[in-house]
Structures are given as structure tokens and as C-alpha cells.
Design a protein around this motif. Structure first.
Motif, PDB file in Angstrom:
ATOM      1  N   ILE A  30       0.775  -1.086  -0.114  1.00 22.91           N
ATOM      2  CA  ILE A  30       0.037   0.017   0.001  1.00 22.91           C
ATOM      3  C   ILE A  30       0.942   1.255   0.069  1.00 22.91           C
ATOM      4  CG2 ILE A  30      -1.731   1.215   1.441  1.00 22.91           C
ATOM      5  CD1 ILE A  30      -3.003  -1.189   2.329  1.00 22.91           C
ATOM      6  N   GLY A  31       2.034   1.139   1.019  1.00 26.19           N
ATOM      7  CA  GLY A  31       2.817   2.283   0.807  1.00 26.19           C
ATOM      8  C   GLY A  31       3.466   2.615  -0.425  1.00 26.19           C
ATOM      9  N   ALA A  32       3.950   1.514  -1.035  1.00 25.63           N
ATOM     10  CA  ALA A  32       4.660   1.726  -2.380  1.00 25.63           C
ATOM     11  C   ALA A  32       3.640   2.497  -3.409  1.00 25.63           C
ATOM     12  CB  ALA A  32       5.089   0.458  -3.022  1.00 25.63           C
ATOM     13  N   ILE A  33       2.233   1.899  -3.341  1.00 22.23           N
ATOM     14  CA  ILE A  33       1.408   2.500  -4.340  1.00 22.23           C
ATOM     15  C   ILE A  33       1.148   4.147  -4.034  1.00 22.23           C
ATOM     16  CG2 ILE A  33      -1.226   2.327  -5.051  1.00 22.23           C
ATOM     17  CD1 ILE A  33      -0.828  -0.759  -4.478  1.00 22.23           C
ATOM     18  N   ILE A  34       0.867   4.552  -2.855  1.00 22.54           N
ATOM     19  CA  ILE A  34       0.806   5.794  -2.640  1.00 22.54           C
ATOM     20  C   ILE A  34       1.945   6.508  -2.854  1.00 22.54           C
ATOM     21  CG2 ILE A  34       0.156   7.515  -0.618  1.00 22.54           C
ATOM     22  CD1 ILE A  34      -1.229   5.169   0.628  1.00 22.54           C
ATOM     23  N   ASN A  35       3.187   6.368  -2.638  1.00 24.17           N
ATOM     24  CA  ASN A  35       4.695   6.885  -3.110  1.00 24.17           C
ATOM     25  C   ASN A  35       4.366   7.005  -4.589  1.00 24.17           C
ATOM     26  OD1 ASN A  35       5.541   6.521  -0.497  1.00 24.17           O
ATOM     27  ND2 ASN A  35       6.679   4.965  -0.818  1.00 24.17           N
ATOM     28  N   PHE A  36       4.066   5.989  -5.408  1.00 23.66           N
ATOM     29  CA  PHE A  36       3.903   6.213  -6.884  1.00 23.66           C
ATOM     30  C   PHE A  36       3.614   7.381  -7.275  1.00 23.66           C
ATOM     31  CE2 PHE A  36       2.464   5.079 -11.014  1.00 23.66           C
ATOM     32  CZ  PHE A  36       3.823   4.582 -11.749  1.00 23.66           C
ATOM     33  N   PHE A  37       2.288   7.911  -6.584  1.00 22.17           N
ATOM     34  CA  PHE A  37       1.504   8.939  -7.196  1.00 22.17           C
ATOM     35  C   PHE A  37       2.272  10.141  -6.938  1.00 22.17           C
ATOM     36  CE2 PHE A  37      -2.256   6.051  -6.289  1.00 22.17           C
ATOM     37  CZ  PHE A  37      -2.870   5.890  -7.469  1.00 22.17           C
ATOM     38  N   VAL A  38       2.991  10.245  -6.038  1.00 23.11           N
ATOM     39  CA  VAL A  38       4.136  11.212  -5.830  1.00 23.11           C
ATOM     40  C   VAL A  38       5.254  11.223  -6.629  1.00 23.11           C
ATOM     41  CG1 VAL A  38       5.480  12.402  -4.153  1.00 23.11           C
ATOM     42  CG2 VAL A  38       3.575  11.242  -3.355  1.00 23.11           C
ATOM     43  N   PHE A  39       5.836   9.991  -7.113  1.00 20.90           N
ATOM     44  CA  PHE A  39       7.170  10.090  -7.790  1.00 20.90           C
ATOM     45  C   PHE A  39       7.094   9.984  -9.212  1.00 20.90           C
ATOM     46  CE2 PHE A  39       8.515   7.916  -3.562  1.00 20.90           C
ATOM     47  CZ  PHE A  39       9.258   9.189  -3.004  1.00 20.90           C
ATOM     48  N   ILE A  40       5.659   9.672  -9.509  1.00 18.26           N
ATOM     49  CA  ILE A  40       5.368   9.560 -11.053  1.00 18.26           C
ATOM     50  C   ILE A  40       5.720  11.118 -11.695  1.00 18.26           C
ATOM     51  CG2 ILE A  40       3.021   9.964 -10.883  1.00 18.26           C
ATOM     52  CD1 ILE A  40       4.743   7.700 -13.371  1.00 18.26           C
TER      53      ILE A  40
END
Ligand code: K
Ligand code: K
Lengths: 432, 432
Positions: A138-148
Motif C-alpha cells: 500500500i505504501g509503495a502504491i501511494i508513493n507512486f502517485f508522488v514520484f510519477i
């Protein structure tokens, strides 16, 4: 094999951790791990591997500038193994292979996870793996929205996964380059909150997480979980308020600093922690020393230990039993809390004196800060890590290792003889 | 009178000490106490009186430059009362007046001197007075042979007596002017050894002195005396060796620094303690924190406390009982040692954070040093005392007071209610 069987669980853990660190050191030294033109000395590789396995995050080289994707994957794996604990990982493999977990292996897991009994250890290890996967996913998915927004898709996936693993395991490693940690995302509310959430859940410890999932009611939780939740909330809140008083910092910044300080070691405030005020730096040292909760990926003397110290000092001053949430804390637990704190303090004082002799050009404050950060596996630094001499690096390596395994475990491995049967009479002495 | 009778011994001591300090403050503020042209603010007078009664030796004004013979006599008296303890002095007056010492008064002395029982308290107080007179008398005579070379005879007598009182009571006040302490006598072997002797005997505590005089054999001494003698020798020797390693200092200088650091606070090395290396300063802080022995004129957590911490950490690591010289140290004593250490640490940390906020221009190191020195009633300083703001002075005053009376005594005065009868069940928590 007979010799291996006679090794105490504590020694087994020390050897296991040391083995993974040495394996990591060898892998990080391979040319395929580092960026072009970078060469890692054995000591630097050992430092990095120890820092990763002990989920500390102190680095002599910036991770992104030094290691390529392969090297970073090794570091992420070392963090994951270190965070789960070598014994859990071992038992996990045994379970995956469909083999039976022996009594001996259960005993090591019991020691590693600080468990009371050996009941349901397989179930516990399975839950630990599942929860880790869930939180980090879940953490990685949320991170993805930031780092994309800042990286090409594939790279963004890598950064997201790495950052999620690093945050949930309270490692504090980052791949943003130039020792910048999260300073580039100082005001990104989503990343701040997601990272904080991962740090907090990772720092509660797996028993507390399992206890909450099972009981779903504060009143029915174990005393241990109640103390952990109480202390975690209290420390996060007090840390935030104190930083707000001593620093020119936003509320989000103060909150994040309070969360990250006790063990994760990320940084949004400024590249150099030296920019904090004297009082702020000292508050950071105290929070680092207290650390996260037992059975978690975090370090320090632990929240329950700090709680027990305060409670027993209060109870002795008021001539009462040591109580918490209408339960008595047993005397031998109180004693253990004090001994752990004493051993931790002694190690920090010893290290600080030695490093002070070898590093005349750093201030006392910087050295004490570095040592506490290493012991509590936090990874914050006033910036002196890359400039430490070889002797000091070795001391910091040993300190990270001792901090991760616990000073009492480390002290007990030197002694294995059963107690002699001679009994001595008691005699009072005057104290204080 | 009924109210006074119901006050607990601990509160009685606090009130007694506070009364003497306030009386001292008033006397030191009188124009007849100070040199011409000097005016003492109430806060400065309070600071000086507290420093004297708590035998600390931190000063905001140099003693010789500020006070005339009358003022210095007041200071010497305050040191003597503080060193003997307000209760012993009180009981001494009662004995001198030929009156009977009541049960209540015996109870206060028992609390003040940390005694086990109330047996022979009158005899103990008499011995305490006699020993003080003896040591200070001999010390003053030896001092005279040194000071007669630098001062006119009458003045030399005054300096000799003042210095003897200050040394035996571990006060660390001096009348050599310009904050110079003993730096002018750095290489005077006789004065160094005489001062060291007075400091050591004063720091052993009266029970140990009485025990030695009575038993005249190490083996027959109480466990308490054995531990005190062992720790005192060990600390003096280790301190000397450590200073020899970290500083450019003579053997005599290293020995004297080791002796004086744990509680007396004289200084032969250099006017500014800041000239010590970082490692040296930190070693000083650790030695100050440990301090002298219980029932002595010295401060700190005490030698027996430090011994108990080490022993119990070792015994827990090796899964044995806490032993010393073939005797077991009772569990409640071990717990008390840890609680005292914890309360002391907490006070020092709290003070350092607050003073750091109010004194942004001093280094962290200087502030921590000052706070530990005040708590352990040592009186060494990196030189910041005279420049402290009013808030910081008040904190240092409270810290000296708490350090002299003991943090556990201070904590216990706030609470007087008997324990409630509700009994709670025990529940384990995970520590460390
Ligand atoms: K960390
Ligand atoms: K002193």
C-alpha cells in the motif's frame, strides 16, 4: 552440527546477523553494484551493509550517487532482512519450503522477537510476512502517485518500492541523491503522511499490530499494546510541540520530524541537521535514545522501557507499586528496563569518549549525536559520517550492530555458564 | 507545633536547608559582608548562599574579590553547616545545650544521614563533629606552612582555615581571587596532597571513616565501606590514567584533577576548564555525575550507586545474583540505585534543554557541563556561570539544591499519602 546445536539462541542471532552483513558487504563491493567510476573500500562496504541490515541509514556515501539499480536492490533486500529479523526470514524460508520448523529454530525466533512463549510461532511468522507485504505494498502504491511526477514510470516504481521498504522498516535510506533525504518533498503532504504512517506502523511492532487486528478494542488489548500505543502517541505529540517551540518549522515539518526522529531517520527539515537549535538537537537525541517499540524494526531503548523507567521512578517516589493501566509491572521487568538503559548509556558514553579522541575536529555535540543515532539505528547525522576516520567507522559499525540486537543480548553472549550453587547472605548498602 | 510534628523528615530537611540558605542570602547582602564598591543583587546573593550551603562552589562573583573577611566567614560557616548537614548541626546544638534529643529529631537525622536504624544517633553525631574538627584542624595547619610564604601571618591563618573547610567539605570555594582556584599552586606538592587528602576523607562519608577507625581491618568492614573504598580507589586511579591519556598534564596534575573532579571542584590545571580536550571534558562530566560516597559532603549519584549499576548489569547479563564481596545486594537497593540514577539523568536532561533555549550563545557542551557540575555539587565550570541569565541562574540554584538533598528525597516530598489497599494483578510487558 553438534556444536551448532549447543550455541545459545542469542549467539545464533549474532552470528546470523553478522553473516548477512558480511554477505551484503561482499555483494556491495562487486563492480556490478556501483555506478561507473565509483569504488567502495571494504570498510565502506561493511559500513553500508551494517547500516542497511541494522536498518540505521547512516551512510558514508550517498546511496543514489554510489549504487546502481542492482546495488540499490541489494540494499533494499538487506533492509528487508534486517527489518524482519534474520530468524523470521529463516523460519519464513523453512515454511515456504514446506519443511517443519524445529524446536531449536522456534527457540531462536522466541529470543529474536522477545516472545514470552513458543506457542504459535509459525502462525506469528506468517502474519509478520503478510503484514509487511500489505503495508509496504500500500505504501509503495501511494508513493507512486508522488514520484510519477518527478521520474519516468519504471524509475518511479523503483523509487516508490525502495522508499516504502525503507520507511516501513524504519531504515531511513533514500535514493534521492546528494544526501538530500526527503528535503525535496518538505511540503508534499501526501508523501509526508504516507511516510509517517509507514514509520509509525513499522515502529509499533508486530505483536501490537496483531493484537489490534485481533482485539479491535483498546480495553481488551494486552498491557504491552496499551503502553506502546500510549507512549507512541505521547512521544509523537510531545516531540511535535517541542520542535514547534525550539525551531522555525511548519506544523507538518514538526510532526514529521517527531515521527522520523525516534528511529526512521528521514529528514525534511534541512540537509544539515546542524541547522537545528541546540535545544532542538538535544531533544532529537533524547527522542532517538527512547526509540520505537519492542519487536519492531526500530531501535533505541524502546517505548515500553522508557515508560517503565518513568513509572517506577514515580512509584518509588510515592512509595507505591509500579502500576500501568490497572496492572502491576513485575519487578524483574522493571529491573530489566533499568539494566538495558544503563548498558545503552554506558555504550554511548564509552563510544563518545573514544571517538572524541580520534576526531578532534568535530564538536562534542556532533559526536554524541552520531553515536546515539547509530545506537538507536536512527541514521540522522549532523553530516560528519562521511568524514569519520577508520577507527570511528568501526566503532559506529559495532554500535549499530549492538543497537539492533539489543545491548542486553550482546552482553549475554559472552557468558554461558550456569549459575553456581553457592548462596551468599544479603547485606544492605547505602545508595544515593 | 502540631503541624511541624506531622511534617515528614524529608520535608523537614528541605525546609531546614532552605531556611539556612535564605538566612545566608540575607547575611551576604549586608554591606558589612562585601568589599567596598561591590553590590550584590538578591539573586546573586541567593546563588552564592545556595552554592555554599550545597557545598557546590559555582560562583557568579569571585569570592575574594567580592567578600571581605566577614563575608568570607559567613561563607565558610554556610559551607560547614551544609557539609555537616542541617540536621547534624541541629542535633549538635541540642547536645551542646545539654538537652535530650527527641525521637523526632533522631528520625530526621536518620533520614539525612541515610542510616539504617536510629541506634546510637547521638554518638554518631558527636563522632561526626569530632572527626570534622580533627581533619579540618590538621588540614589547616598543613595549609599554613604553604600560605605563610605568600600572605602575612594573620591572613595566612584565615586562608588556611578557609581552604581546609572548603576542601574537607568538598565545597571548592577559594579565596585566591580572580576565579583562579588553585592554579597558582599547580606544582606545590604539599598543598596538592593535603587538599587531595581532605577531599578524599571528606568524600568517603562519616560511616566509612567510623567503620575504619573501629574495625582496622578491610575484611571486617561493612559491605558498604568495602564498596566505597574499592570504588574510590578505582575512580581516582582510572580518572588519573584517563586524564594522562587525553591531556598534556603532569602526574600530580592528573591525580589532583581526578580527585577534585568527582565533587570538590578545585582546579589546578588552568583557569578555564575549556582548555581540556573534548574527551577530557566528557570524562570530567562522567566522574562528576558519579560523585562521592553516601553520607559524605560530596554529591553525584554516589560511588555505591555506580557500583550497584555496574554489578547488576553484569549479573543480569550473566544470569547471576547481584553480588559484591561475597554478599548479595538486595533487589530493592538495586532498584533504588537505578531510580536515583534515572531521576538524576532526567533532571540534567530537562535542565540542559531549558538552559539551551535561554542561552543561545553558549555551546551545548558548556551547558551540559554546568548542569552536571551543579547537580553533582562539584562547582567546576567552563566559565559561563557569571554570564548566565536570571532564568538559568534560578535553574542552577534549584539543581544544586536538588543535587545536595538527593533527587529521590526531593521527589518524595511532593507525596505523602499512604498506599491504597487495592491490589492489582501483574502483567508482563516486553522490554528493550
Ligand atoms: K533508521
Ligand atoms: K564542590
Amino acid at each position: 552440527m553438534q556444536i551448532i546445536k549447543r550455541i545459545s539462541p542469542a549467539r545464533f542471532l549474532v552470528i546470523g546477523f553478522a553473516f548477512i552483513i558480511l554477505l551484503g558487504t561482499a555483494l556491495l563491493m562487486l563492480p556490478i553494484s556501483t555506478n561507473e567510476g565509483v569504488w567502495l573500500s571494504p570498510l565502506d562496504a561493511l559500513f553500508t551493509a551494517t547500516s542497511a541490515v541494522c536498518v540505521t541509514g547512516l551512510v558514508v556515501f550517498d546511496t543514489a550517487n554510489t549504487f546502481n539499480v542492482f546495488g540499490r536492490t541489494i540494499i533494499a533486500l538487506l533492509i528487508q532482512i534486517g527489518g524482519l529479523g534474520i530468524s523470521s526470514v529463516g523460519v519464513g524460508f523453512i515454511i515456504l519450503a514446506g519443511k517443519k520448523v524445529t524446536f531449536r529454530e522456534r527457540k531462536v525466533v522466541k529470543e529474536a522477537l522477545n516472545l514470552d512463549s513458543m506457542k504459535g510461532i509459525v502462525r506469528i511468522v506468517k502474519s509478520v510476512f503478510l503484514m509487511t507485504l500489505l503495508f509496504e505494498g500500500i505504501g509503495a502504491i501511494i508513493n507512486f502517485f508522488v514520484f510519477i511526477k518527478d521520474y519516468p514510470p519504471l524509475k518511479a516504481v523503483g523509487v516508490s518500492v525502495f522508499h516504502s521498504i525503507s520507511a516501513f522498516n524504519n531504515a531511513g535510506f533514500d535514493v534521492f541523491g546528494n544526501f538530500s533525504s526527503l528535503t525535496g518533498y518538505q511540503d508534499n503532504v501526501l508523501l509526508n503522511l504516507n511516510t509517517s504512517g509507514l514509520i509509525i506502523f513499522g515502529g509499533l511492532g508486530f505483536f501490537v499490530l496483531m493484537d489490534i487486528i485481533e482485539k479491535r478494542s483498546f480495553r481488551r488489548l494486552t498491557l504491552h499494546s496499551k503502553i506502546v500505543l500510549f507512549m507512541t502517541s505521547l512521544l509523537i505529540f510531545s516531540g511535535m510541540m517541542l520542535f514547534k517551540v525550539t525551531e522555525k518549522i511548519s506544523w507538518l515539518g514538526a510532526f514529521f520530524q517527531s515521527v522520523t526522529t525516534r528511529t526512521a531517520g528521514f529528514n525534511t527539515y534541512s540537509i544539515s541537521i546542524d541547522d537545528f537549535s541546540k535545544a532542538g538537537l538535544f531533544i532529537i537525541m533524547v527522542l532517538m535514545f527512547i526509540g520505537a517499540s519492542p519487536g519492531s524494526t526500530g531501535g533505541g531503548i524502546k517505548t515500553t522501557t522508557a515508560f517503565t523507567l518513568f513509572k517506577s521512578a514515580y512509584s518509588m517516589s510515592t512509595n507505591k507499586h509500579c502500576m500501568a493501566f490497572k496492572r502491576r509491572i513485575p519487578n524483574d521487568i522493571v529491573m530489566k528496563a533499568f539494566v538495558i538503559t544503563f548498558l545503552s548509556m554506558s555504550l554511548i558514553i564509552f563510544d563518545t569518549i573514544i571517538i572524541s579522541i580520534f576526531e578532534p575536529h568535530f564538536t562534542f555535540n556532533q559526536i554524541l549525536f552520531e553515536v546515539i543515532s547509530a545506537f538507536a539505528t536512527v541514521g540522522l547525522s549532523t553530516g560528519i559520517t562521511p568524514e569519520l576516520s577508520a577507527v570511528s567507522r568501526v566503532i559506529i559499525i559495532i554500535t549499530m550492530f549492538t543497537g539492533r540486537l539489543g545491548p542486553l543480548t550482546m552482553a549475554s553472549i559472552w557468558y554461558n555458564k550456569p549459575e553456581s550453587n553457592i548462596s551468599y547472605s544479603e547485606e544492605n548498602i547505602t545508595i544515593g
